[in-house]
Design an enzyme around this catalytic site. Structure first.
Site, mmCIF file in Angstrom:
data_model
loop_
_atom_site.group_PDB
_atom_site.id
_atom_site.type_symbol
_atom_site.label_atom_id
_atom_site.label_comp_id
_atom_site.label_asym_id
_atom_site.label_seq_id
_atom_site.Cartn_x
_atom_site.Cartn_y
_atom_site.Cartn_z
ATOM 1 N N HIS A 317 -19.406 -70.175 28.523
ATOM 2 C CA HIS A 317 -19.367 -69.447 29.781
ATOM 3 C C HIS A 317 -17.927 -69.221 30.182
ATOM 4 C CE1 HIS A 317 -20.228 -68.219 33.879
ATOM 5 N NE2 HIS A 317 -21.441 -67.952 33.430
ATOM 6 N N ASP A 375 -28.954 -68.870 30.151
ATOM 7 C CA ASP A 375 -29.749 -67.952 29.333
ATOM 8 C C ASP A 375 -30.452 -68.656 28.189
ATOM 9 O OD1 ASP A 375 -29.202 -65.508 30.657
ATOM 10 O OD2 ASP A 375 -27.145 -65.762 29.995
HETATM 11 N N1 CMC Z 1 -20.272 -69.224 19.886
HETATM 12 C C1 CMC Z 1 -19.186 -69.537 19.126
HETATM 13 N N2 CMC Z 1 -17.926 -69.583 19.605
HETATM 14 C C2 CMC Z 1 -17.761 -69.306 20.886
HETATM 15 C C3 CMC Z 1 -18.832 -68.972 21.738
HETATM 16 C C4 CMC Z 1 -20.123 -68.939 21.195
HETATM 17 N N3 CMC Z 1 -21.166 -68.630 21.948
HETATM 18 N N4 CMC Z 1 -18.364 -68.718 22.986
HETATM 19 C C5 CMC Z 1 -17.025 -68.898 22.924
HETATM 20 N N5 CMC Z 1 -16.665 -69.257 21.660
HETATM 21 C C6 CMC Z 1 -15.318 -69.616 21.211
HETATM 22 C C7 CMC Z 1 -14.410 -68.398 21.034
HETATM 23 O O1 CMC Z 1 -14.461 -67.876 19.735
HETATM 24 C C8 CMC Z 1 -13.066 -68.977 21.377
HETATM 25 O O2 CMC Z 1 -12.618 -69.725 20.271
HETATM 26 P P1 CMC Z 1 -11.026 -69.825 19.931
HETATM 27 O O3 CMC Z 1 -10.418 -70.505 21.112
HETATM 28 O O4 CMC Z 1 -10.968 -70.622 18.676
HETATM 29 O O5 CMC Z 1 -10.543 -68.402 19.752
HETATM 30 C C9 CMC Z 1 -13.356 -69.990 22.479
HETATM 31 O O6 CMC Z 1 -14.731 -70.395 22.249
HETATM 32 C C10 CMC Z 1 -13.216 -69.436 23.884
HETATM 33 O O7 CMC Z 1 -14.055 -68.276 23.964
HETATM 34 P P2 CMC Z 1 -13.704 -66.974 24.796
HETATM 35 O O8 CMC Z 1 -14.280 -65.787 24.096
HETATM 36 O O9 CMC Z 1 -12.247 -66.938 25.133
HETATM 37 O O10 CMC Z 1 -14.496 -67.251 26.134
HETATM 38 P P3 CMC Z 1 -14.872 -66.176 27.195
HETATM 39 O O11 CMC Z 1 -14.759 -66.871 28.503
HETATM 40 O O12 CMC Z 1 -14.122 -64.917 27.016
HETATM 41 O O13 CMC Z 1 -16.399 -65.844 26.837
HETATM 42 C C11 CMC Z 1 -18.748 -65.780 26.878
HETATM 43 C C12 CMC Z 1 -17.474 -66.314 27.543
HETATM 44 C C13 CMC Z 1 -19.972 -66.183 27.736
HETATM 45 C C14 CMC Z 1 -18.697 -64.219 26.822
HETATM 46 C C15 CMC Z 1 -18.856 -66.356 25.453
HETATM 47 O O14 CMC Z 1 -18.902 -67.777 25.515
HETATM 48 C C16 CMC Z 1 -20.049 -65.815 24.684
HETATM 49 O O15 CMC Z 1 -19.947 -64.748 24.091
HETATM 50 N N6 CMC Z 1 -21.212 -66.552 24.698
HETATM 51 C C17 CMC Z 1 -22.413 -66.096 24.071
HETATM 52 C C18 CMC Z 1 -23.098 -65.081 24.955
HETATM 53 C C19 CMC Z 1 -23.763 -65.743 26.158
HETATM 54 O O16 CMC Z 1 -24.484 -66.724 26.027
HETATM 55 N N7 CMC Z 1 -23.530 -65.113 27.325
HETATM 56 C C20 CMC Z 1 -24.164 -65.551 28.565
HETATM 57 C C21 CMC Z 1 -23.190 -66.027 29.592
HETATM 58 S S1 CMC Z 1 -24.038 -66.851 30.931
HETATM 59 C C22 CMC Z 1 -24.814 -65.613 31.781
HETATM 60 C C23 CMC Z 1 -23.995 -64.964 32.797
HETATM 61 O O17 CMC Z 1 -23.511 -65.646 33.728
HETATM 62 O O18 CMC Z 1 -23.845 -63.726 32.687
#
Ligand code: CMC
Length: 440
Positions: A317, A375
């Site tokens: 998240h 989710d």
């Molecule tokens: N699976 C594998 N790796 C992950 C995941 C995941 N689901 N989420 C984050 N990471 C890794 C990412 O690759 C990064 O690694 P590194 O530091 O080595 O580059 C690190 O964790 C930080 O990730 P980020 O992309 O900088 O985090 P973010 O805050 O931009 O993304 C997110 C948040 C929710 C978009 C992402 O965690 C994701 O894509 N999750 C899966 C989709 C999901 O479940 N979304 C629902 C969110 S909750 C509902 C809502 O409130 O809308």
């Protein structure tokens, strides 16, 4: 009744910004809210320094001042108007929460009755709007239908609302909150070729939604109270989440003075993406793709591989870096629903629980603080209730309509409100002369 203003921002002194290259210094005001991080006020930065800030995904930017919802991602805290989400899920119901988010306070019995009457008095949609569904392909994604039909509502109420009048704003909000479950259930009925079911105003909000989803003219449908309670909880937990992507979209669309129904349609469009509301649907398709326990390591390895775009859906998240408090509530509800429905040996659930266990122990996920989010569990509950995955994000949209409306109304009621207009760091070609086609 407009939302009450209970707290105001306070001055927290100033911060000095020094440009190392030139040695110039600028003083910026600091503000403190009631809780949460202090903010630098950079509104006059460009006028005073000729510089912009650069924060493309709003990682460190407060885009507005708000009194509605507070999140502390480190502590796993989510408050609606100061009340913890766990207490609301335990003791309240979606209508109370709607009152709380829209008007700022939990309702008295009289206020709750008045709100319930107002909502149930608007559950039907204009009969002509039902014609619109027939223009969609039968296999259209229900979120595509939602974007279209909710957007089309603006054509039905285009000149009825004075968006600069707080009472009129609330009427628009109540219409949206009342009609959105009807439109959602119609989108489902249309996709499976069943007749539309009209709302029943003697039923509660969640019960009525289940009635419109699952009843058919040929036989009686009795709503199971455990399932209605689970849907009500899902609605409470999804009702608002401060300045997330879809809420920011609604605010930005609304900041130009656009029609509120069109603004909510913009929010629905944004919510649809798999990184936002579409994640609960993506969880189910991911579990289907994994298929069996022995393939989990392969998918965990893919999630960790930087060259593979695959991510474990339902994990991580942007804000919660400890745990998602909504996921905690839903984990318990998921078990209750499965127990009520007598589902014990469900293969997908079994896979989900195993995935949860492995990911919570795996160093990659632990180090990055990637926990199961809301989710992950909502997908499991909805699947068990027989709601098709393509409808999952639609349920999210029903609930979030309350938050979108509260946030839109708050913004429109702010006397300092202006059209939102971010700036950019331009890295394209500098000015150059036009080259005629025969010289290129
Ligand atoms: N699976 C594998 N790796 C992950 C995941 C995941 N689901 N989420 C984050 N990471 C890794 C990412 O690759 C990064 O690694 P590194 O530091 O080595 O580059 C690190 O964790 C930080 O990730 P980020 O992309 O900088 O985090 P973010 O805050 O931009 O993304 C997110 C948040 C929710 C978009 C992402 O965690 C994701 O894509 N999750 C899966 C989709 C999901 O479940 N979304 C629902 C969110 S909750 C509902 C809502 O409130 O809308």
């Amino acid at each position: 009744m407009a939302a009450k203003a209970t707290t105001t921002r306070e001055s927290a002194g100033t911060v000095t910004l020094t440009v190392d290259a030139t040695g110039e210094s600028f003083t910026l005001p600091l503000h403190r809210g009631s809780v949460g991080p202090t903010v630098f006020d950079i509104r006059k930065l460009y006028a005073e320094t000729g510089m912009f800030t650069f924060d493309p995904a709003f990682m460190s930017t407060a885009s507005c001042e708000s009194r509605i919802t507070f999140i502390d991602g480190e502590q796993g805290l989510l408050l609606y108007r100061g009340y913890p989400i766990e207490e609301l899920a335990e003791h309240s119901n979606f209508m109370e929460v709607t009152h709380l988010l829209l008007y700022g306070e939990l309702p008295t019995k009289r206020e709750l009755d008045a709100l319930t009457n107002n909502i149930t008095g608007h559950t039907m949609i204009h009969e002509q709007l039902t014609q619109l569904f027939r223009g969609f392909r039968r296999d259209a994604h229900p979120m595509a239908i939602m974007v279209g039909v909710v957007g089309a509502m603006s054509a039905f109420y285009h000149d009825h609302h004075d968006i600069y009048d707080s009472g009129e704003r609330m009427i628009a909000a109540l219409r949206l909150i009342a009609k959105i479950p009807t439109i959602a259930a119609m989108a489902y009925k249309y996709s499976i070729g069943q007749p539309f079911v009209y709302p029943r105003n003697d039923l509660g909000y969640a019960e009525n939604f289940l009635h419109m989803m699952f009843s058919v003219p040929a036989e009686e449908y009795v709503v199971n109270p455990v399932l209605a309670r689970a849907i009500d909880d899902i609605f409470i937990l999804h009702a608002d989440h401060e300045q997330n992507a879809s809420t920011s979209t609604v605010r930005l669309a609304g900041s130009s003075g656009a029609n509120p129904f069109a603004c909510i349609a913009a929010g629905i469009a944004c919510l649809w993406g798999p990184a936002h509301g579409g994640a609960n649907e993506a969880v189910l398709s991911m579990l289907g793709e994994i298929g069996s326990r022995d393939r989990i390591p392969e998918f965990i390895a893919r999630a960790k591989d930087k060259d593979d775009p695959f991510r474990l859906m339902g994990f991580g998240h942007r804000v919660y870096k400890n745990f998602d408090p909504r996921a905690n509530v839903l984990r318990t509800r998921a078990h209750e629903v499965l127990e009520t429905l007598g589902i014990r040996d469900d293969q997908l659930l079994d896979l989900a629980m195993e995935l949860e266990r492995i990911a919570l122990e795996d160093e990659y996920f632990v180090k990055r603080r990637l926990y199961p989010n809301i989710d992950f569990y909502s997908g499991i509950i909805l699947q068990a209730m027989g709601i098709p995955p393509s409808l999952f994000t639609v349920l999210f949209a029903i609930a979030r309509t309350v938050g979108w409306c509260a946030q839109w109304a708050e913004m429109m009621g702010d006397p300092s409100q202006k059209i939102g207009r971010p700036r950019q760091l331009y890295t394209g070609e500098p000015q150059r002369p036009y080259v005629p086609i025969d010289q290129r």
